[in-house]
Motif scaffolding. Structure first.
Motif, short mmCIF file in Angstrom:
data_model
loop_
_atom_site.label_atom_id
_atom_site.label_comp_id
_atom_site.label_asym_id
_atom_site.label_seq_id
_atom_site.Cartn_x
_atom_site.Cartn_y
_atom_site.Cartn_z
N THR A 67 0.84 -1.18 0.00
CA THR A 67 0.00 0.00 0.00
C THR A 67 0.89 1.25 0.00
O THR A 67 2.11 1.15 -0.03
CB THR A 67 -0.94 0.00 1.22
N LEU A 68 0.26 2.41 0.06
CA LEU A 68 0.98 3.67 -0.05
C LEU A 68 2.18 3.75 0.90
O LEU A 68 3.29 4.09 0.48
CB LEU A 68 0.04 4.85 0.20
N ARG A 69 2.00 3.43 2.15
CA ARG A 69 3.09 3.57 3.13
C ARG A 69 4.29 2.70 2.81
O ARG A 69 5.42 3.04 3.17
CB ARG A 69 2.59 3.26 4.53
N LEU B 39 5.13 1.92 -0.31
CA LEU B 39 5.64 2.34 -1.61
C LEU B 39 6.28 3.72 -1.59
O LEU B 39 7.15 4.02 -2.41
CB LEU B 39 4.51 2.33 -2.64
N GLY B 40 5.85 4.58 -0.68
CA GLY B 40 6.37 5.93 -0.63
C GLY B 40 5.63 6.75 0.38
O GLY B 40 4.90 6.22 1.22
N SER B 41 5.79 8.07 0.29
CA SER B 41 5.13 8.95 1.25
C SER B 41 4.80 10.30 0.61
O SER B 41 5.41 10.69 -0.39
CB SER B 41 6.02 9.17 2.47
N ILE B 42 3.83 10.97 1.21
CA ILE B 42 3.49 12.33 0.81
C ILE B 42 4.50 13.25 1.48
O ILE B 42 4.67 13.22 2.69
CB ILE B 42 2.06 12.67 1.23
N VAL B 43 5.15 14.07 0.67
CA VAL B 43 6.17 14.99 1.17
C VAL B 43 5.54 16.32 1.58
O VAL B 43 5.84 16.85 2.64
CB VAL B 43 7.26 15.23 0.10
N SER B 44 4.67 16.85 0.72
CA SER B 44 4.01 18.12 1.02
C SER B 44 2.87 18.32 0.03
O SER B 44 2.72 17.57 -0.93
CB SER B 44 4.99 19.30 0.94
N SER B 45 2.08 19.35 0.30
CA SER B 45 1.03 19.72 -0.64
C SER B 45 0.90 21.23 -0.66
O SER B 45 1.26 21.91 0.30
CB SER B 45 -0.30 19.05 -0.27
#
Length: 141
Positions: free
Chosen positions: A125-127, A129-135
């Motif tokens: 799942t997302l965690r 595979l990668g992470s959200i850095v910013s928005s």
């Protein structure tokens, strides 16, 4: 899929979404106006760039398509960096018909999210595979 260098990324984002016909607007022959664009920057875990992009397309975009059909969003795109900078690898760009962006549709979108079943990519799942850095939210100037 669009590919932009990080240096050139900021140019023309609002133009990408300008005035487009969404599925919902197309039914009545209308046009959708972009009131804001939200950027979500993501960093893939080592070796997971392609899998993270597939996860975004199969999960986030499945929900975003429903939101477009309901007139909550105007459009969405995945942009992948061609550079090698350490801070982010890809960005999801979503156009909204209002300046409130996601905040303006949060209640309706959470219902879409609750009905969605996550599709793992290679069992991840997302965690994983990668992470959200910013928005960031952008509005027409």
């Amino acid at each position: 899929m669009f590919v932009l260098s990080k240096r050139d990324f900021g140019f023309g984002l609002m133009g990408m979404f300008g005035t487009t016909t969404s599925a919902a607007a197309g039914e009545t022959g209308g046009q959708s106006h972009v009131g804001s664009v939200e950027l979500t920057f993501l960093k893939a875990n080592d070796g997971e760039n392609d899998s993270l992009a597939r996860f975004i397309r199969q999960n986030w975009f499945a929900m975003d398509q429903i939101a477009v059909e309901r007139g909550l969003m105007v459009d969405y795109r995945l942009l992948v960096s061609t550079g090698n900078a350490p801070d982010w690898d890809m960005v999801v760009v979503v156009g909204y018909p209002n300046q409130d962006g996601y905040t303006g549709i949060a209640k309706e979108f959470e219902a879409i999210r609750a009905a969605h079943t996550t599709v793992p990519i290679n069992g991840k799942t997302l965690r994983q595979l990668g992470s959200i850095v910013s928005s960031r939210r952008l509005v027409p100037g």
